[in-house]
Scaffold this motif. Structure first.
Motif, PDB file in Angstrom:
ATOM      1  N   ASP A   1       0.837  -1.205   0.000  1.00 32.93           N
ATOM      2  CA  ASP A   1       0.000   0.000   0.000  1.00 32.93           C
ATOM      3  C   ASP A   1       0.872   1.255   0.000  1.00 32.93           C
ATOM      4  O   ASP A   1       1.818   1.357   0.781  1.00 32.93           O
ATOM      5  CB  ASP A   1      -0.882   0.015   1.255  1.00 32.93           C
ATOM      6  CG  ASP A   1      -1.894  -1.123   1.274  1.00 32.93           C
ATOM      7  OD1 ASP A   1      -2.058  -1.796   0.233  1.00 32.93           O
ATOM      8  OD2 ASP A   1      -2.532  -1.325   2.326  1.00 32.93           O
TER       9      ASP A   1
ATOM     10  N   PHE B   1       0.813   5.579   0.079  1.00 35.10           N
ATOM     11  CA  PHE B   1      -0.032   6.698   0.514  1.00 35.10           C
ATOM     12  C   PHE B   1       0.571   8.030   0.085  1.00 35.10           C
ATOM     13  O   PHE B   1       1.781   8.211   0.162  1.00 35.10           O
ATOM     14  CB  PHE B   1      -0.169   6.676   2.042  1.00 35.10           C
ATOM     15  CG  PHE B   1      -0.721   5.378   2.547  1.00 35.10           C
ATOM     16  CD1 PHE B   1      -2.088   5.198   2.690  1.00 35.10           C
ATOM     17  CD2 PHE B   1       0.123   4.304   2.848  1.00 35.10           C
ATOM     18  CE1 PHE B   1      -2.604   3.978   3.128  1.00 35.10           C
ATOM     19  CE2 PHE B   1      -0.383   3.086   3.280  1.00 35.10           C
ATOM     20  CZ  PHE B   1      -1.753   2.925   3.427  1.00 35.10           C
TER      21      PHE B   1
ATOM     22  N   VAL C   1      -6.317   0.202  -0.343  1.00 35.41           N
ATOM     23  CA  VAL C   1      -5.357   0.103   0.770  1.00 35.41           C
ATOM     24  C   VAL C   1      -6.057  -0.374   2.050  1.00 35.41           C
ATOM     25  O   VAL C   1      -7.262  -0.193   2.209  1.00 35.41           O
ATOM     26  CB  VAL C   1      -4.646   1.457   1.044  1.00 35.41           C
ATOM     27  CG1 VAL C   1      -3.791   1.875  -0.123  1.00 35.41           C
ATOM     28  CG2 VAL C   1      -5.658   2.538   1.407  1.00 35.41           C
TER      29      VAL C   1
ATOM     30  N   PRO D   1      -6.985  -0.266   6.018  1.00 34.72           N
ATOM     31  CA  PRO D   1      -7.078   0.747   7.084  1.00 34.72           C
ATOM     32  C   PRO D   1      -5.971   0.557   8.122  1.00 34.72           C
ATOM     33  O   PRO D   1      -5.458   1.536   8.665  1.00 34.72           O
ATOM     34  CB  PRO D   1      -8.458   0.500   7.697  1.00 34.72           C
ATOM     35  CG  PRO D   1      -9.229  -0.255   6.659  1.00 34.72           C
ATOM     36  CD  PRO D   1      -8.234  -1.038   5.860  1.00 34.72           C
TER      37      PRO D   1
ATOM     38  N   THR E   1      -2.880  -0.504   7.649  1.00 30.96           N
ATOM     39  CA  THR E   1      -1.614   0.056   7.156  1.00 30.96           C
ATOM     40  C   THR E   1      -1.685   1.577   7.176  1.00 30.96           C
ATOM     41  O   THR E   1      -0.718   2.249   7.537  1.00 30.96           O
ATOM     42  CB  THR E   1      -1.304  -0.469   5.731  1.00 30.96           C
ATOM     43  OG1 THR E   1      -1.541  -1.864   5.706  1.00 30.96           O
ATOM     44  CG2 THR E   1       0.127  -0.191   5.339  1.00 30.96           C
ATOM     45  N   LEU E   2      -2.840   2.122   6.802  1.00 37.94           N
ATOM     46  CA  LEU E   2      -2.989   3.591   6.816  1.00 37.94           C
ATOM     47  C   LEU E   2      -2.743   4.123   8.235  1.00 37.94           C
ATOM     48  O   LEU E   2      -2.030   5.109   8.430  1.00 37.94           O
ATOM     49  CB  LEU E   2      -4.391   3.989   6.318  1.00 37.94           C
ATOM     50  CG  LEU E   2      -4.742   5.468   6.477  1.00 37.94           C
ATOM     51  CD1 LEU E   2      -3.758   6.369   5.725  1.00 37.94           C
ATOM     52  CD2 LEU E   2      -6.166   5.747   5.992  1.00 37.94           C
ATOM     53  N   LYS E   3      -3.299   3.447   9.227  1.00 40.77           N
ATOM     54  CA  LYS E   3      -3.147   3.893  10.624  1.00 40.77           C
ATOM     55  C   LYS E   3      -1.663   3.904  11.012  1.00 40.77           C
ATOM     56  O   LYS E   3      -1.151   4.861  11.587  1.00 40.77           O
ATOM     57  CB  LYS E   3      -3.951   2.944  11.532  1.00 40.77           C
ATOM     58  CG  LYS E   3      -3.915   3.310  12.999  1.00 40.77           C
ATOM     59  CD  LYS E   3      -4.921   2.457  13.767  1.00 40.77           C
ATOM     60  CE  LYS E   3      -4.906   2.752  15.250  1.00 40.77           C
ATOM     61  NZ  LYS E   3      -3.726   2.231  15.926  1.00 40.77           N
TER      62      LYS E   3
ATOM     63  N   ARG F   1       0.184   6.689   9.172  1.00 40.27           N
ATOM     64  CA  ARG F   1      -0.147   7.999   9.763  1.00 40.27           C
ATOM     65  C   ARG F   1       0.629   8.222  11.068  1.00 40.27           C
ATOM     66  O   ARG F   1       1.144   9.304  11.318  1.00 40.27           O
ATOM     67  CB  ARG F   1      -1.635   8.055  10.077  1.00 40.27           C
ATOM     68  CG  ARG F   1      -2.466   8.650   8.982  1.00 40.27           C
ATOM     69  CD  ARG F   1      -3.831   9.052   9.586  1.00 40.27           C
ATOM     70  NE  ARG F   1      -4.780   9.405   8.543  1.00 40.27           N
ATOM     71  CZ  ARG F   1      -4.727  10.513   7.840  1.00 40.27           C
ATOM     72  NH1 ARG F   1      -3.767  11.386   8.042  1.00 40.27           N
ATOM     73  NH2 ARG F   1      -5.638  10.775   6.908  1.00 40.27           N
TER      74      ARG F   1
ATOM     75  N   LEU G   1      -5.034  12.548   3.543  1.00 40.60           N
ATOM     76  CA  LEU G   1      -4.633  11.540   2.558  1.00 40.60           C
ATOM     77  C   LEU G   1      -5.282  11.957   1.243  1.00 40.60           C
ATOM     78  O   LEU G   1      -6.502  12.080   1.160  1.00 40.60           O
ATOM     79  CB  LEU G   1      -5.176  10.184   3.019  1.00 40.60           C
ATOM     80  CG  LEU G   1      -4.864   8.999   2.123  1.00 40.60           C
ATOM     81  CD1 LEU G   1      -3.362   8.703   2.118  1.00 40.60           C
ATOM     82  CD2 LEU G   1      -5.626   7.755   2.610  1.00 40.60           C
TER      83      LEU G   1
ATOM     84  N   THR H   1      -4.071   7.229  -3.032  1.00 39.70           N
ATOM     85  CA  THR H   1      -3.462   5.957  -2.606  1.00 39.70           C
ATOM     86  C   THR H   1      -3.193   5.112  -3.846  1.00 39.70           C
ATOM     87  O   THR H   1      -3.723   5.392  -4.924  1.00 39.70           O
ATOM     88  CB  THR H   1      -4.392   5.141  -1.686  1.00 39.70           C
ATOM     89  OG1 THR H   1      -5.595   4.857  -2.391  1.00 39.70           O
ATOM     90  CG2 THR H   1      -4.694   5.845  -0.393  1.00 39.70           C
TER      91      THR H   1
END
Ligand SMILES: Cc1cc2nc3c(=O)[nH]c(=O)nc-3n(C[C@H](O)[C@H](O)[C@H](O)COP(=O)(O)OP(=O)(O)OC[C@H]3O[C@@H](n4cnc5c(N)ncnc54)[C@H](O)[C@@H]3O)c2cc1C
Length: 381
Positions: free
Chosen positions: A225, A227, A290, A292, A294-296, A299, A314, A317
Motif C-alpha cells: 500500500d 499513501f 489500501v 485501514p 496500514t494507513l493507521k 499515519r 490523505l 493511494t
C-alpha cells in the motif's frame, strides 16, 4: 557471419522493456509483447515514481549494479533529451544500534563510485528541520541519487524501442505449455501464435503463473500500500525542492519496520510507504484498495517523523505488488530445461532502478556475449 536471431520478449515493464531495447540496439530482431502496456496500473513498474539509491548493505551485487544503472539512466536522458532521474538526493536514516547494514554499505558505495556523505544527527537536523530526527544516530546521504519517473520511463523505453525498429504487440501470452520443452512458440490472446528463436519472460508478478513448475513457489506476489499526503497550501517543505528521498529503518523499540518516501513531486502529494511485505495479492484480479490498518500505521509514523504533516489529509493511494523471492535477490537465468528461454524477474521491491543495467546484461547474455552472474540463478532455491 552471425545470423540475426529473432527474440520474443514478454513483458514491457522495467525489466523486459530495457532488455528489448538493448537487444534491438545490438542488432537483434525483437518482438515485445505486453498484455496491458508498459508501466500499466497492474504492473510492478506502474505508478509515478521509484527510488534510485546505492545503499544496499555489505557484500551484495546491487550497489555496483545501481552504479552501472545510474550511468545508463544519464546516458539515455542525454540521448533522448528527457529527464527521468530527479536528483533530490537520498537520505538513509540510521536509528538502529545495529548499523552493520549501513556501515557495510559505505565501502560498497565507495567501491562503486556512488557519491555519498556520512552525516551526523546534528548536521541532518540543521539541514532538514522539517524532519524529527529522534532516535536517528547518523545518516547516509547520496547526493546524485533521488527518484525516477516510473511509468513514464517505461513508455519512453517502448518509444525508443519502436524507433530502433522493434515490433510491439499488446497481447497476452497464454500459459499453454510454456514448460513443455522445447518451446515451439507462444499462444497469444488474439488467437495467433508467435514463433521466435529465443524467448525472454520478464512478467514480474505473473511469472509464477506462466511457469508454475519452475517458478510457482519461487515468486510470491505481496500487496503493498502506498499513501500520498497533502501538505498545507503553499508549504513547500515536503516537496522535492526542499526534501530528499528518504529511507528510515526504525529501531526495534519503535517496531523495527522500514518506511520510505518520496517528497511531493509533479504537484502530487508526499509519498510514504511501509516496506513490510504484505499479504498475498493476485496481480490480475486483486482489488487495489489500501488497508485501514496500514494507513493507521503510516499515519502514526508520519506524525512522529514529519510532525508538521501530522494532520495532513490523505489525497491519493495506490496498491502495487512486490514480486518477491525468498532471499529478495533477482532471478536472471535460463529455464532449467530450455536453453533458448530466459526468465527475468523477482525484483522484490527494489528492481526498477536497475532496469537499464539488467537490460544490458540480459541482451549481452542472450546474444552470447557474456555469462550470467551465478547469484541470480534458479539453482539457489
Ligand atoms: C510499491 C512498490 C514500490 C517499489 N519501489 C521501488 C523503488 O523505490 N526502487 C526500485 O528500484 N524498485 C522499486 N520497486 C520494485 C520495482 O518497481 C519492480 O521490481 C520492477 O518494476 C519490476 O519490473 P518487471 O518488469 O519485472 O515487472 P512488471 O513491471 O510487473 O512488468 C511485467 C509486465 O509483464 C506483463 N505481462 C504479464 N504477464 C503477461 C503475459 N502473460 N503476456 C504478456 N504480458 C504479460 C505485464 O502487463 C507487465 O507490464 C517497487 C515496487 C513496488 C510494487
Amino acid at each position: 557471419m552471425k545470423s540475426t536471431p529473432h527474440v520474443a520478449v514478454v513483458g514491457a515493464g522495467a525489466f523486459g522493456g530495457w532488455t528489448a531495447l538493448q537487444l534491438v540496439e545490438r542488432g537483434a530482431r525483437v518482438t515485445l509483447l505486453d498484455a496491458w502496456g508498459p508501466g500499466n496500473s497492474r504492473a510492478s513498474s506502474g505508478g509515478e515514481t521509484r527510488i534510485m539509491r546505492g545503499t544496499y548493505g555489505p557484500d551484495q551485487p546491487y550497489t555496483a549494479l545501481a552504479a552501472r544503472a545510474l550511468k545508463l539512466w544519464g546516458k539515455y536522458e542525454r540521448r533522448w533529451k528527457r529527464q527521468f532521474l530527479h536528483r533530490t538526493g537520498v537520505l538513509w536514516m540510521v536509528s538502529s544500534r545495529d548499523d552493520a547494514y549501513e556501515r557495510g554499505s559505505l565501502a560498497e558505495l565507495r567501491q562503486a563510485g556512488i557519491k555519498f556523505q556520512e552525516l551526523s544527527a546534528s548536521q541532518m537536523r540543521k539541514r532538514w528541520p522539517q524532519i524529527n530526527f529522534t532516535d536517528v544516530h547518523w545518516g547516509i546521504y547520496e547526493p546524485e541519487c533521488g527518484y525516477l519517473d516510473a511509468r513514464e520511463s517505461c513508455q519512453a523505453v517502448l518509444h525508443a524501442f519502436l524507433g530502433q525498429g522493434g515490433a510491439y504487440r499488446q497481447v497476452a501470452v497464454l500459459n499453454h505449455g510454456l514448460e513443455d520443452a522445447p518451446l515451439s512458440g507462444l499462444a497469444l490472446s488474439d488467437g495467433s501464435r508467435l514463433k521466435a528463436d529465443r524467448y525472454v519472460f520478464a512478467c514480474g508478478p505473473w511469472l509464477g503463473n506462466l511457469f508454475p513448475e519452475t517458478l510457482g513457489d519461487v515468486i510470491r506476489s505481496t500487496k503493498q500500500d502506498i499513501f500520498f499526503f497533502g501538505p498545507a497550501a503553499g508549504d513547500s517543505r515536503f516537496t522535492d525542492a526542499h526534501l530528499p528521498v528518504w529511507g528510515d529503518h526504525l529501531s526495534s523499540g519503535r517496531g523495527g519496520r522500514f518506511f520510505y518516501g518520496i517528497p511531493g513531486s509533479d504537484h502530487r502529494g508526499f509519498k510514504v510507504a511501509d516496506d513490510t511485505r504484505g499479504t498475498a495479492f493476485d496481480p490480475n484480479y486483486g482489488e487495489r484498495v489500501v488497508s485501514p490498518a496500514t494507513l493507521k500505521r503510516v499515519r502514526e509514523y508520519v506524525a512522529f517523523r514529519f510532525p508538521a504533516m501530522k494532520d495532513a489529509p490523505l489525497i491519493e493511494t495506490r496498491v502495487c505488488q512486490y514480486e518477491q523471492t525468498a532471499d529478495s535477490d533477482f532471478i536472471v537465468d535460463r529455464h532449467p530445461r530450455m536453453e533458448n528461454v530466459w526468465l527475468l524477474g523477482g525484483g522484490s521491491g527494489h528492481g526498477f532502478k536497475h532496469g537499464p543495467a539488467l537490460g544490458k546484461m540480459m541482451a549481452e547474455a542472450i546474444l552470447g556475449d557474456r555469462e550470467l552472474d551465478k547469484i541470480w540463478r534458479l539453482q539457489r532455491f
